[in-house]
Design a protein around this motif. Sequence first.
Motif, PDB file in Angstrom:
ATOM      1  N   UNK A 269     -46.330   6.391  -8.970  1.00  0.00           N
ATOM      2  CA  UNK A 269     -45.164   5.856  -9.228  1.00  0.00           C
ATOM      3  C   UNK A 269     -44.274   4.970  -8.415  1.00  0.00           C
ATOM      4  N   UNK A 270     -44.128   5.203  -7.035  1.00  0.00           N
ATOM      5  CA  UNK A 270     -43.771   4.578  -6.011  1.00  0.00           C
ATOM      6  C   UNK A 270     -44.464   3.112  -6.111  1.00  0.00           C
ATOM      7  N   UNK A 271     -45.642   3.095  -6.180  1.00  0.00           N
ATOM      8  CA  UNK A 271     -46.172   1.728  -6.292  1.00  0.00           C
ATOM      9  C   UNK A 271     -45.787   0.948  -7.658  1.00  0.00           C
ATOM     10  N   UNK A 272     -46.024   1.602  -8.604  1.00  0.00           N
ATOM     11  CA  UNK A 272     -45.357   0.993  -9.783  1.00  0.00           C
ATOM     12  C   UNK A 272     -43.900   0.362  -9.621  1.00  0.00           C
ATOM     13  N   UNK A 273     -43.129   1.139  -9.089  1.00  0.00           N
ATOM     14  CA  UNK A 273     -41.625   1.041  -8.875  1.00  0.00           C
ATOM     15  C   UNK A 273     -41.689  -0.314  -7.933  1.00  0.00           C
ATOM     16  N   UNK A 274     -42.663  -0.206  -6.664  1.00  0.00           N
ATOM     17  CA  UNK A 274     -42.713  -1.358  -5.884  1.00  0.00           C
ATOM     18  C   UNK A 274     -43.118  -2.564  -6.642  1.00  0.00           C
ATOM     19  N   UNK A 275     -44.037  -2.630  -7.549  1.00  0.00           N
ATOM     20  CA  UNK A 275     -44.573  -3.707  -8.428  1.00  0.00           C
ATOM     21  C   UNK A 275     -43.259  -4.244  -9.064  1.00  0.00           C
ATOM     22  N   UNK A 276     -42.618  -3.333  -9.666  1.00  0.00           N
ATOM     23  CA  UNK A 276     -41.465  -3.711 -10.689  1.00  0.00           C
ATOM     24  C   UNK A 276     -40.236  -4.145  -9.766  1.00  0.00           C
ATOM     25  N   UNK A 277     -40.164  -3.805  -8.557  1.00  0.00           N
ATOM     26  CA  UNK A 277     -39.220  -4.172  -7.797  1.00  0.00           C
ATOM     27  C   UNK A 277     -39.533  -5.934  -7.160  1.00  0.00           C
ATOM     28  N   UNK A 278     -40.893  -5.846  -6.863  1.00  0.00           N
ATOM     29  CA  UNK A 278     -41.342  -7.373  -6.416  1.00  0.00           C
ATOM     30  C   UNK A 278     -41.270  -8.308  -7.399  1.00  0.00           C
ATOM     31  N   UNK A 279     -41.642  -7.689  -8.713  1.00  0.00           N
ATOM     32  CA  UNK A 279     -41.638  -8.393  -9.928  1.00  0.00           C
ATOM     33  C   UNK A 279     -40.182  -9.038 -10.109  1.00  0.00           C
ATOM     34  N   UNK A 280     -39.336  -8.149  -9.920  1.00  0.00           N
ATOM     35  CA  UNK A 280     -37.903  -8.190 -10.485  1.00  0.00           C
ATOM     36  C   UNK A 280     -37.321  -9.130  -9.405  1.00  0.00           C
ATOM     37  N   UNK A 281     -37.775  -8.944  -8.036  1.00  0.00           N
ATOM     38  CA  UNK A 281     -37.477  -9.818  -6.956  1.00  0.00           C
ATOM     39  C   UNK A 281     -37.760 -11.420  -7.271  1.00  0.00           C
ATOM     40  N   UNK A 282     -39.104 -11.434  -7.673  1.00  0.00           N
ATOM     41  CA  UNK A 282     -39.661 -12.930  -8.157  1.00  0.00           C
ATOM     42  C   UNK A 282     -38.681 -13.525  -9.274  1.00  0.00           C
ATOM     43  N   UNK A 283     -38.511 -12.655 -10.136  1.00  0.00           N
ATOM     44  CA  UNK A 283     -37.884 -13.075 -11.420  1.00  0.00           C
ATOM     45  C   UNK A 283     -36.643 -13.296 -10.980  1.00  0.00           C
ATOM     46  N   UNK A 284     -35.983 -12.741  -9.801  1.00  0.00           N
ATOM     47  CA  UNK A 284     -34.506 -13.090  -9.374  1.00  0.00           C
ATOM     48  C   UNK A 284     -34.615 -14.345  -8.558  1.00  0.00           C
ATOM     49  N   UNK A 285     -35.535 -14.532  -7.766  1.00  0.00           N
ATOM     50  CA  UNK A 285     -36.010 -15.795  -7.117  1.00  0.00           C
ATOM     51  C   UNK A 285     -36.019 -16.972  -7.975  1.00  0.00           C
ATOM     52  N   UNK A 286     -36.822 -16.711  -9.236  1.00  0.00           N
ATOM     53  CA  UNK A 286     -36.849 -17.870 -10.098  1.00  0.00           C
ATOM     54  C   UNK A 286     -35.498 -18.232 -10.525  1.00  0.00           C
ATOM     55  N   UNK A 287     -34.809 -17.165 -10.991  1.00  0.00           N
ATOM     56  CA  UNK A 287     -33.965 -17.395 -11.571  1.00  0.00           C
ATOM     57  C   UNK A 287     -32.659 -18.074 -10.719  1.00  0.00           C
ATOM     58  N   UNK A 288     -32.826 -17.733  -9.339  1.00  0.00           N
ATOM     59  CA  UNK A 288     -31.911 -18.294  -8.594  1.00  0.00           C
ATOM     60  C   UNK A 288     -32.596 -19.665  -8.240  1.00  0.00           C
ATOM     61  N   UNK A 289     -33.715 -20.120  -8.154  1.00  0.00           N
ATOM     62  CA  UNK A 289     -34.185 -21.399  -8.180  1.00  0.00           C
ATOM     63  C   UNK A 289     -33.718 -22.203  -9.379  1.00  0.00           C
ATOM     64  N   UNK A 290     -33.826 -21.605 -10.622  1.00  0.00           N
ATOM     65  CA  UNK A 290     -33.359 -22.442 -11.614  1.00  0.00           C
ATOM     66  C   UNK A 290     -31.972 -22.652 -11.602  1.00  0.00           C
ATOM     67  N   UNK A 291     -31.084 -21.668 -11.358  1.00  0.00           N
ATOM     68  CA  UNK A 291     -29.528 -21.790 -11.404  1.00  0.00           C
ATOM     69  C   UNK A 291     -29.345 -22.960 -10.123  1.00  0.00           C
ATOM     70  N   UNK A 292     -30.152 -22.867  -8.984  1.00  0.00           N
ATOM     71  CA  UNK A 292     -29.964 -23.868  -7.997  1.00  0.00           C
ATOM     72  C   UNK A 292     -30.229 -25.222  -8.514  1.00  0.00           C
ATOM     73  N   UNK A 293     -31.239 -25.521  -9.267  1.00  0.00           N
ATOM     74  CA  UNK A 293     -31.622 -26.666  -9.806  1.00  0.00           C
ATOM     75  C   UNK A 293     -30.687 -27.129 -10.677  1.00  0.00           C
ATOM     76  N   UNK A 294     -30.272 -26.418 -11.645  1.00  0.00           N
ATOM     77  CA  UNK A 294     -29.153 -26.489 -12.665  1.00  0.00           C
ATOM     78  C   UNK A 294     -27.830 -26.871 -11.836  1.00  0.00           C
ATOM     79  N   UNK A 295     -27.427 -26.143 -10.987  1.00  0.00           N
ATOM     80  CA  UNK A 295     -26.269 -26.481 -10.246  1.00  0.00           C
ATOM     81  C   UNK A 295     -26.528 -27.949  -9.577  1.00  0.00           C
ATOM     82  N   UNK A 296     -27.783 -28.393  -9.193  1.00  0.00           N
ATOM     83  CA  UNK A 296     -27.880 -29.768  -8.432  1.00  0.00           C
ATOM     84  C   UNK A 296     -27.688 -30.604  -9.550  1.00  0.00           C
ATOM     85  N   UNK A 297     -28.364 -30.433 -10.723  1.00  0.00           N
ATOM     86  CA  UNK A 297     -28.050 -31.598 -11.652  1.00  0.00           C
ATOM     87  C   UNK A 297     -26.892 -31.673 -12.424  1.00  0.00           C
TER      88      UNK A 297
END
Length: 377
Positions: free
Chosen positions: A37-65
């Motif tokens: 369960x902890x591994x799954x939660x860790x994977x979920x957290x990693x996935x959530x972190x990557x998604x947040x990073x992607x969103x942050x990157x998208x927001x940054x690109x959008x902000x630059x545009x």
Amino acid sequence: MSSDEDFSLVTEVKPPCEENLEGVKKLIMGCQIQHDQLLREQQDLVQSRDEQRDLAQQFKQRSDRLHKSLEEDRRTYAENVQSEKEKLVHLKQQEDQLRREIQRAEAAMREMEADNDDLKKQTSVSAAVPEKRVVFKGLTAGVPDMQLFDMTLRIVYPMEGGTALITFEEEIVARKILSLMKHEVNLGGEFCITVEAKPVQLMIPSQVEIDTQVCPQRILISNLPTMDSETLLNKLEIHFSKTPHGGGEVQECDLLHDSGTVVLTFVRTDVAKGLTETQYHDVKLEKGKKHRVKVTPFLNGKITDLKTEQVVCPRTVLLTGIPSIMEQDSLQDLLEIHFQKSSSGGGEVDAFLYNPLGQQASALFQEDCPSHREGAL
């Protein structure tokens, strides 16, 4: 939690035994499940972190545009503002230019209106020249042959000392004298002089344009009786200087001898117009009698264009190189006699004028005949 509490927990765990093997398995199984369960939660957290990073990157690109777009909009806005300012300046210049053109047009219109008023005043003049009686002689001429304006030439010709002007009755005689050039004139006995014949060249007007305007201070009086000129001028000045007669203070009173009319000049500029509105005036010019005179506006003339041409007098010759060796009248008679002789190439003399050395004289040339303009002495 303190270290004592941790220790107490450890001590409370019972050592494994066969009886508790199932319990240990269950515990391991629970830990395994918890680990998964902890591994799954860790994977979920990693996935959530990557998604947040992607969103942050998208927001940054959008902000630059958006930032770039905002900068572009700002630059475009500044350029549009500058362009509009330039257009405004250009429109202001056009407005100033149009205002100046309107002012010039208004000034030209006022000038044209003033000229139009002057023309109306001139056209309203019934007659600015003295009346003359004319008789039809039965001769007609086409319109192209009619002269709208004519004048009599009177040209003053300055003469140098030791020269003479001689006018012959026939042009052929003048041409013959000029062709011979040198002439030896016998003065009696053994004395003779040599003179040179030269053509007389005059500058005469070929075209004249005159601008006329009604004079506000002068009037022209015509239809006058034949009487003493001084008495006539005094009577007219007295009559037209009186206020009951519509007149005013007279500055000058002149008689035009060539036309038999009188020009009155008033001090004020508001007198002449009132007098010309009534053309005919009854004036006491002779004792106990009134004479009806005609009062018309006086036109001032100004030459606006003058074209001249050089012509040679057809009948007049200039003689030069005449020495002063005897009395003026005697020498003039001898010269005239010499050029009258056909043996000398001369002919009948119409006029002769001699100017001795050291003296100044002027000859007056007038029009020879209406058909041409060459002058005669």
